[in-house]
Scaffold this motif. Structure first.
Motif, PDB file in Angstrom:
ATOM      1  N   LYS A   4       8.524  14.986  12.985  1.00 18.67           N
ATOM      2  CA  LYS A   4       7.167  14.805  12.459  1.00 18.67           C
ATOM      3  C   LYS A   4       7.187  13.707  11.411  1.00 18.67           C
ATOM      4  O   LYS A   4       7.947  13.756  10.448  1.00 18.67           O
ATOM      5  CB  LYS A   4       6.673  16.126  11.853  1.00 18.67           C
ATOM      6  N   LEU A   5       6.350  12.693  11.593  1.00 10.68           N
ATOM      7  CA  LEU A   5       6.312  11.555  10.679  1.00 10.68           C
ATOM      8  C   LEU A   5       4.971  11.484   9.969  1.00 10.68           C
ATOM      9  O   LEU A   5       3.921  11.720  10.566  1.00 10.68           O
ATOM     10  CB  LEU A   5       6.551  10.253  11.438  1.00 10.68           C
ATOM     11  N   TYR A   6       5.006  11.161   8.702  1.00 14.03           N
ATOM     12  CA  TYR A   6       3.806  10.946   7.894  1.00 14.03           C
ATOM     13  C   TYR A   6       3.802   9.485   7.482  1.00 14.03           C
ATOM     14  O   TYR A   6       4.758   8.991   6.901  1.00 14.03           O
ATOM     15  CB  TYR A   6       3.817  11.863   6.667  1.00 14.03           C
ATOM     16  N   ARG A   7       2.695   8.814   7.802  1.00 13.61           N
ATOM     17  CA  ARG A   7       2.593   7.377   7.516  1.00 13.61           C
ATOM     18  C   ARG A   7       1.523   7.130   6.458  1.00 13.61           C
ATOM     19  O   ARG A   7       0.513   7.810   6.435  1.00 13.61           O
ATOM     20  CB  ARG A   7       2.219   6.632   8.792  1.00 13.61           C
ATOM     21  N   ARG A   8       1.778   6.131   5.631  1.00 13.65           N
ATOM     22  CA  ARG A   8       0.768   5.678   4.678  1.00 13.65           C
ATOM     23  C   ARG A   8       0.936   4.177   4.516  1.00 13.65           C
ATOM     24  O   ARG A   8       2.015   3.633   4.727  1.00 13.65           O
ATOM     25  CB  ARG A   8       0.873   6.417   3.358  1.00 13.65           C
ATOM     26  N   HIS A   9      -0.152   3.528   4.158  1.00 13.71           N
ATOM     27  CA  HIS A   9      -0.126   2.072   4.034  1.00 13.71           C
ATOM     28  C   HIS A   9      -0.710   1.684   2.683  1.00 13.71           C
ATOM     29  O   HIS A   9      -1.746   2.205   2.272  1.00 13.71           O
ATOM     30  CB  HIS A   9      -0.933   1.425   5.164  1.00 13.71           C
ATOM     31  N   SER A  10      -0.062   0.766   2.008  1.00 13.76           N
ATOM     32  CA  SER A  10      -0.502   0.359   0.678  1.00 13.76           C
ATOM     33  C   SER A  10      -1.659  -0.643   0.726  1.00 13.76           C
ATOM     34  O   SER A  10      -2.276  -0.912  -0.290  1.00 13.76           O
ATOM     35  CB  SER A  10       0.666  -0.259  -0.093  1.00 13.76           C
ATOM     36  N   GLY A  11      -1.924  -1.204   1.894  1.00 15.41           N
ATOM     37  CA  GLY A  11      -2.983  -2.199   2.009  1.00 15.41           C
ATOM     38  C   GLY A  11      -2.458  -3.624   1.907  1.00 15.41           C
ATOM     39  O   GLY A  11      -3.201  -4.577   2.085  1.00 15.41           O
ATOM     40  N   ARG A  12      -1.196  -3.774   1.626  1.00 10.36           N
ATOM     41  CA  ARG A  12      -0.580  -5.090   1.525  1.00 10.36           C
ATOM     42  C   ARG A  12       0.212  -5.369   2.792  1.00 10.36           C
ATOM     43  O   ARG A  12       0.644  -4.441   3.469  1.00 10.36           O
ATOM     44  CB  ARG A  12       0.342  -5.132   0.323  1.00 10.36           C
TER      45      ARG A  12
END
Length: 80
Positions: A4-12
């Motif tokens: 199970k992977l959780y992804r997030r993006h900083s916007g950069r």
């Protein structure tokens, strides 16, 4: 737990961060619950703003005194 992977993006550019379930559970366990509940709210994001998730049974809300309710269904056996 490792798939199970959780992804997030900083916007950069290049800002994608990926964590496994185990890593996130060690770092911020309440985030897993928040992520699951946010997905169930669909378009009603305003409801999510009122959600409070705490790690463990202790919380600052003195007015809430939960009590254990008896299970009346004989098919369900309580684990002790």
């Amino acid at each position: 737990m490792t798939q199970k992977l959780y992804r997030r993006h900083s916007g950069r550019p290049g800002g994608m961060k990926v964590e496994t379930f185990n890593q996130l559970q060690q770092r911020i366990p309440e985030r897993i619950i928040e992520h699951a509940i946010r997905g169930s709210f669909l378009k009603e994001g305003a409801l999510f703003n009122h959600l409070k998730v705490y790690k463990g049974p202790d919380h600052p809300h003195d007015a809430q005194k939960p009590i254990e309710l008896p299970i009346q269904d004989k098919r369900v056996q309580k684990q002790r």
